[in-house]
Design a protein around this motif. Structure first.
Motif, PDB file in Angstrom:
ATOM      1  N   GLY A  67       3.463  -2.768   2.154  1.00  0.00           N
ATOM      2  CA  GLY A  67       4.222  -1.516   2.182  1.00  0.00           C
ATOM      3  C   GLY A  67       5.026  -1.424   0.902  1.00  0.00           C
ATOM      4  N   SER A  68       5.741  -0.353   0.702  1.00  0.00           N
ATOM      5  CA  SER A  68       6.599  -0.252  -0.484  1.00  0.00           C
ATOM      6  C   SER A  68       8.033  -0.555  -0.078  1.00  0.00           C
ATOM      7  N   GLY A  69       8.946  -0.444  -1.027  1.00  0.00           N
ATOM      8  CA  GLY A  69      10.351  -0.736  -0.749  1.00  0.00           C
ATOM      9  C   GLY A  69      10.897   0.060   0.429  1.00  0.00           C
ATOM     10  N   THR A  70      10.446   1.285   0.547  1.00  0.00           N
ATOM     11  CA  THR A  70      10.925   2.176   1.610  1.00  0.00           C
ATOM     12  C   THR A  70      10.733   1.565   2.996  1.00  0.00           C
ATOM     13  N   LEU A  71       9.682   0.787   3.174  1.00  0.00           N
ATOM     14  CA  LEU A  71       9.433   0.163   4.480  1.00  0.00           C
ATOM     15  C   LEU A  71      10.620  -0.705   4.914  1.00  0.00           C
ATOM     16  N   GLY A  72      11.304  -1.303   3.945  1.00  0.00           N
ATOM     17  CA  GLY A  72      12.474  -2.121   4.270  1.00  0.00           C
ATOM     18  C   GLY A  72      13.572  -1.305   4.935  1.00  0.00           C
ATOM     19  N   TRP A  73      13.733  -0.040   4.509  1.00  0.00           N
ATOM     20  CA  TRP A  73      14.724   0.827   5.163  1.00  0.00           C
ATOM     21  C   TRP A  73      14.332   1.032   6.625  1.00  0.00           C
ATOM     22  N   ASP A  74      13.037   1.286   6.867  1.00  0.00           N
ATOM     23  CA  ASP A  74      12.566   1.490   8.242  1.00  0.00           C
ATOM     24  C   ASP A  74      12.794   0.235   9.078  1.00  0.00           C
ATOM     25  N   TYR A  94      20.707   9.022  -5.574  1.00  0.00           N
ATOM     26  CA  TYR A  94      19.519   9.479  -4.850  1.00  0.00           C
ATOM     27  C   TYR A  94      19.108   8.530  -3.718  1.00  0.00           C
ATOM     28  N   PHE A  95      19.119   7.217  -3.987  1.00  0.00           N
ATOM     29  CA  PHE A  95      18.596   6.279  -2.999  1.00  0.00           C
ATOM     30  C   PHE A  95      19.567   6.069  -1.830  1.00  0.00           C
ATOM     31  N   GLY A  96      20.843   6.349  -2.027  1.00  0.00           N
ATOM     32  CA  GLY A  96      21.791   6.355  -0.913  1.00  0.00           C
ATOM     33  C   GLY A  96      21.494   7.521   0.020  1.00  0.00           C
ATOM     34  N   LEU A 140      24.680  -0.606   0.983  1.00  0.00           N
ATOM     35  CA  LEU A 140      24.994  -0.279  -0.398  1.00  0.00           C
ATOM     36  C   LEU A 140      23.755  -0.477  -1.252  1.00  0.00           C
ATOM     37  N   THR A 141      23.597   0.394  -2.232  1.00  0.00           N
ATOM     38  CA  THR A 141      22.469   0.308  -3.145  1.00  0.00           C
ATOM     39  C   THR A 141      22.931  -0.575  -4.305  1.00  0.00           C
ATOM     40  N   HIS A 142      22.324  -1.747  -4.445  1.00  0.00           N
ATOM     41  CA  HIS A 142      22.821  -2.681  -5.468  1.00  0.00           C
ATOM     42  C   HIS A 142      22.774  -2.015  -6.844  1.00  0.00           C
ATOM     43  N   VAL A 143      21.577  -1.498  -7.193  1.00  0.00           N
ATOM     44  CA  VAL A 143      21.464  -0.657  -8.396  1.00  0.00           C
ATOM     45  C   VAL A 143      20.837   0.648  -7.949  1.00  0.00           C
ATOM     46  N   ASP A 144      21.548   1.753  -8.071  1.00  0.00           N
ATOM     47  CA  ASP A 144      20.911   3.023  -7.762  1.00  0.00           C
ATOM     48  C   ASP A 144      20.108   3.452  -8.989  1.00  0.00           C
ATOM     49  N   THR A 145      18.807   3.490  -8.809  1.00  0.00           N
ATOM     50  CA  THR A 145      17.845   3.733  -9.878  1.00  0.00           C
ATOM     51  C   THR A 145      17.998   5.128 -10.477  1.00  0.00           C
ATOM     52  N   SER A 146      18.653   6.028  -9.748  1.00  0.00           N
ATOM     53  CA  SER A 146      18.839   7.385 -10.266  1.00  0.00           C
ATOM     54  C   SER A 146      20.028   7.483 -11.219  1.00  0.00           C
ATOM     55  N   VAL A 171      21.887  -4.509   1.956  1.00  0.00           N
ATOM     56  CA  VAL A 171      21.806  -4.185   0.533  1.00  0.00           C
ATOM     57  C   VAL A 171      20.418  -3.638   0.210  1.00  0.00           C
ATOM     58  N   ASP A 172      20.370  -2.453  -0.400  1.00  0.00           N
ATOM     59  CA  ASP A 172      19.121  -1.968  -0.985  1.00  0.00           C
ATOM     60  C   ASP A 172      19.033  -2.589  -2.373  1.00  0.00           C
ATOM     61  N   GLY A 173      18.208  -3.633  -2.474  1.00  0.00           N
ATOM     62  CA  GLY A 173      18.062  -4.345  -3.739  1.00  0.00           C
ATOM     63  C   GLY A 173      16.709  -4.068  -4.384  1.00  0.00           C
ATOM     64  N   VAL A 174      16.133  -2.900  -4.107  1.00  0.00           N
ATOM     65  CA  VAL A 174      14.787  -2.631  -4.631  1.00  0.00           C
ATOM     66  C   VAL A 174      14.802  -2.661  -6.163  1.00  0.00           C
ATOM     67  N   CYS A 175      15.898  -2.170  -6.762  1.00  0.00           N
ATOM     68  CA  CYS A 175      15.942  -2.137  -8.236  1.00  0.00           C
ATOM     69  C   CYS A 175      16.830  -3.246  -8.805  1.00  0.00           C
ATOM     70  N   SER A 176      17.179  -4.250  -7.988  1.00  0.00           N
ATOM     71  CA  SER A 176      18.082  -5.286  -8.514  1.00  0.00           C
ATOM     72  C   SER A 176      17.576  -6.710  -8.329  1.00  0.00           C
ATOM     73  N   THR A 194      13.901  -5.326  -0.639  1.00  0.00           N
ATOM     74  CA  THR A 194      13.396  -5.113  -1.998  1.00  0.00           C
ATOM     75  C   THR A 194      11.889  -4.851  -1.967  1.00  0.00           C
ATOM     76  N   ALA A 195      11.284  -4.779  -3.141  1.00  0.00           N
ATOM     77  CA  ALA A 195       9.859  -4.455  -3.252  1.00  0.00           C
ATOM     78  C   ALA A 195       9.287  -5.246  -4.410  1.00  0.00           C
ATOM     79  N   SER A 196       7.959  -5.326  -4.452  1.00  0.00           N
ATOM     80  CA  SER A 196       7.314  -6.190  -5.439  1.00  0.00           C
ATOM     81  C   SER A 196       7.373  -5.667  -6.874  1.00  0.00           C
ATOM     82  N   GLN A 197       7.450  -4.326  -7.045  1.00  0.00           N
ATOM     83  CA  GLN A 197       7.092  -3.745  -8.348  1.00  0.00           C
ATOM     84  C   GLN A 197       8.212  -3.519  -9.341  1.00  0.00           C
ATOM     85  N   LYS A 198       9.440  -3.844  -8.981  1.00  0.00           N
ATOM     86  CA  LYS A 198      10.502  -3.607  -9.970  1.00  0.00           C
ATOM     87  C   LYS A 198      10.812  -4.927 -10.673  1.00  0.00           C
ATOM     88  N   ALA A 199      12.054  -5.413 -10.619  1.00  0.00           N
ATOM     89  CA  ALA A 199      12.363  -6.581 -11.450  1.00  0.00           C
ATOM     90  C   ALA A 199      11.571  -7.828 -11.066  1.00  0.00           C
TER      91      ALA A 199
HETATM   92  C1  LIG Z   1      12.360   2.364  -6.001  1.00  0.00           C
HETATM   93  C2  LIG Z   1      13.486   2.275  -5.059  1.00  0.00           C
HETATM   94  C3  LIG Z   1      13.332   2.461  -3.677  1.00  0.00           C
HETATM   95  C4  LIG Z   1      12.036   2.867  -3.058  1.00  0.00           C
HETATM   96  O1  LIG Z   1      11.058   1.919  -3.237  1.00  0.00           O
HETATM   97  P1  LIG Z   1       9.509   2.312  -3.072  1.00  0.00           P
HETATM   98  O2  LIG Z   1       8.810   1.052  -3.420  1.00  0.00           O
HETATM   99  O3  LIG Z   1       9.268   3.438  -4.029  1.00  0.00           O
HETATM  100  O4  LIG Z   1       9.303   2.736  -1.675  1.00  0.00           O
HETATM  101  C5  LIG Z   1      14.420   2.299  -2.867  1.00  0.00           C
HETATM  102  N1  LIG Z   1      15.621   1.989  -3.372  1.00  0.00           N
HETATM  103  C6  LIG Z   1      15.821   1.811  -4.679  1.00  0.00           C
HETATM  104  C7  LIG Z   1      17.173   1.450  -5.166  1.00  0.00           C
HETATM  105  C8  LIG Z   1      14.759   1.952  -5.561  1.00  0.00           C
HETATM  106  O5  LIG Z   1      14.960   1.783  -6.874  1.00  0.00           O
END
Ligand SMILES: *Cc1c(COP(=O)(O)O)cnc(C)c1O
Length: 385
Positions: A67-74, A94-96, A140-146, A171-176, A194-199
């Motif tokens: 799944g992508s990072g969003t699945l972690g929120w679910d 945006y991500f908050g 809290l969004t560790h790094v808000d990507t927006s 913690v939303d650490g998808v971008c941290s 978090t998710a695989s594709q960022k840092a």
């Molecule tokens: C990219 C991102 C997401 C969403 O991750 P996806 O892999 O696109 O689903 C969520 N939170 C933050 C902070 C992001 O940077």
């Protein structure tokens, strides 16, 4: 030299450039997801995930799910909070907004604590907000990507334990994760999504969630069943435990090739976790100094609230992203346009994470800074500015 086909350098805040070895791990031959070879690799990958989070707690539990990072929120929204319970979202962009929407989808009663664009709530403000109602969880969004705003995860977690000890810290650490320091046990966090594709520097497709013993307990003592099937902690917990004990197990098929790639990148990252954070900080300082030199202001106004894996910068008055991004592309560099709706036409985002930071031979960051300077000058001239 990279073994990859020549391409423009992807310097957006995820997905990021890949290391050759990580990419090559994906060309693994077909194997059963329950055969000993793969079971061992998946088990080791879970153990490496603990190292990534600097966690040694036997009650903490990593999850790695297709799944992508969003699945972690679910996963958080369907296991760690129930319909009608309160969630406090410390919103830095945006991500908050989106995490709040996800929590509402599962029936949580969400309160957003918002701050002016580029700022974060002070600890005093968070303390006041926490005293308004009993909150089941705070996000809290560790790094808000927006916005490139960095949250004070350690400070907020300490505060929550003092003021509202039962509240789960999410913690939303998808971008941290992989570019900002996180000490999961020491900071006493309950879930980092978090998710695989960022840092982390792996291709997109894996949702990675680290949970505390406290969070697992909350998921087990719910009054109502988890409100998702695929994202149910009860369904995935025995699978993760078995794999880490090198026992085959099945709930839903893991993306075997991606797990190989994650294993490779986590092996590289965990060889020196503090060193990796120091490298990202050093390169970030250099980027921010160069951006200031060009006369550009960052969205994140205060240095202590600026991310180390990306920089979001306002363009000079009169320029919009389509004036500048093609000039960057012509020079082989891809940045991202604005994402925060209120200011989207006024700024651009530069992701500096992973191999672009840790492999100086690539020269990605210096090349990008030169390209930025030239593209800006060209755009200003074209507009007569
Ligand atoms: C990219 C991102 C997401 C969403 O991750 P996806 O892999 O696109 O689903 C969520 N939170 C933050 C902070 C992001 O940077």
């Amino acid at each position: 030299m990279s073994a990859q086909a020549p391409h423009n350098t992807l310097l957006i805040p995820g997905p990021i450039e890949f290391d050759d070895a990580v990419l090559q791990s994906m060309s693994h031959y077909a194997e059963s997801h329950v055969a000993p070879g793969f079971v061992k690799v998946f088990g080791e990958t879970l153990t490496l995930t603990r190292k990534l989070f600097q966690s040694t707690s036997p009650t903490a539990q990593p999850f790695i799910i297709a799944g992508s990072g969003t699945l972690g929120w679910d996963l958080v929204a369907s296991n760690l909070i129930e319909r009608g319970e309160n969630a406090l979202v410390l919103n830095t962009g945006y991500f908050g907004d989106s995490f709040g929407q996800c929590l509402e989808t599962y029936g949580a009663n969400v309160t957003h604590f918002t701050t002016p664009i580029g700022e974060r709530a002070s600890l005093e403000e968070v303390e006041q907000a926490l005293k308004q109602k009993p909150y089941k969880l705070i996000t809290l969004t560790h790094v808000d990507t927006s916005t490139g705003v960095l949250s004070d995860v350690k400070g907020v977690a300490q505060l929550v334990r003092r003021v509202s000890p039962e509240t789960l810290v999410i913690v939303d650490g998808v971008c941290s994760v992989g570019s900002e320091e996180i000490a999961f046990d020491e900071w006493d966090l309950d879930a980092v999504v978090t998710a695989s594709q960022k840092a982390i520097g792996c291709p997109p497709g894996l949702s990675i969630v680290m949970t505390s013993g406290r969070a697992i307990q909350v998921s087990k003592t719910r009054k109502t069943p988890p409100s998702s099937y695929y994202a149910s902690i009860a369904n995935w917990l025995p699978i993760m435990v078995n794999y880490e004990n090198h026992k085959p197990s099945y709930f839903a098929t893991p993306p075997t090739q991606l797990v190989h790639a994650l294993h490779t990148t986590l092996t590289q990252i965990t060889a020196d976790v503090p060193g990796r954070f120091a490298q990202h900080t050093q390169v970030s300082d250099k980027v921010k100094a160069a951006v200031a030199e060009l006369g550009l202001k960052q969205i994140a106004s205060r240095p202590e609230a600026q991310a180390h894996g990306m920089t979001a910068m306002y363009l000079p008055e009169g320029l919009t992203p389509p004036d500048v991004l093609p000039g960057l592309l012509k020079r082989g560099v891809i940045f991202a346009a604005g994402l925060h709706k209120a200011i989207a036409t006024k700024y651009i985002r530069f992701g500096h994470m992973g191999v672009s930071v840790t492999d100086p031979k690539r020269n990605d960051v210096d090349h990008a800074l030169v390209a930025l300077k030239e593209a800006l000058a060209e755009a200003k001239q074209a507009k007569g500015l």
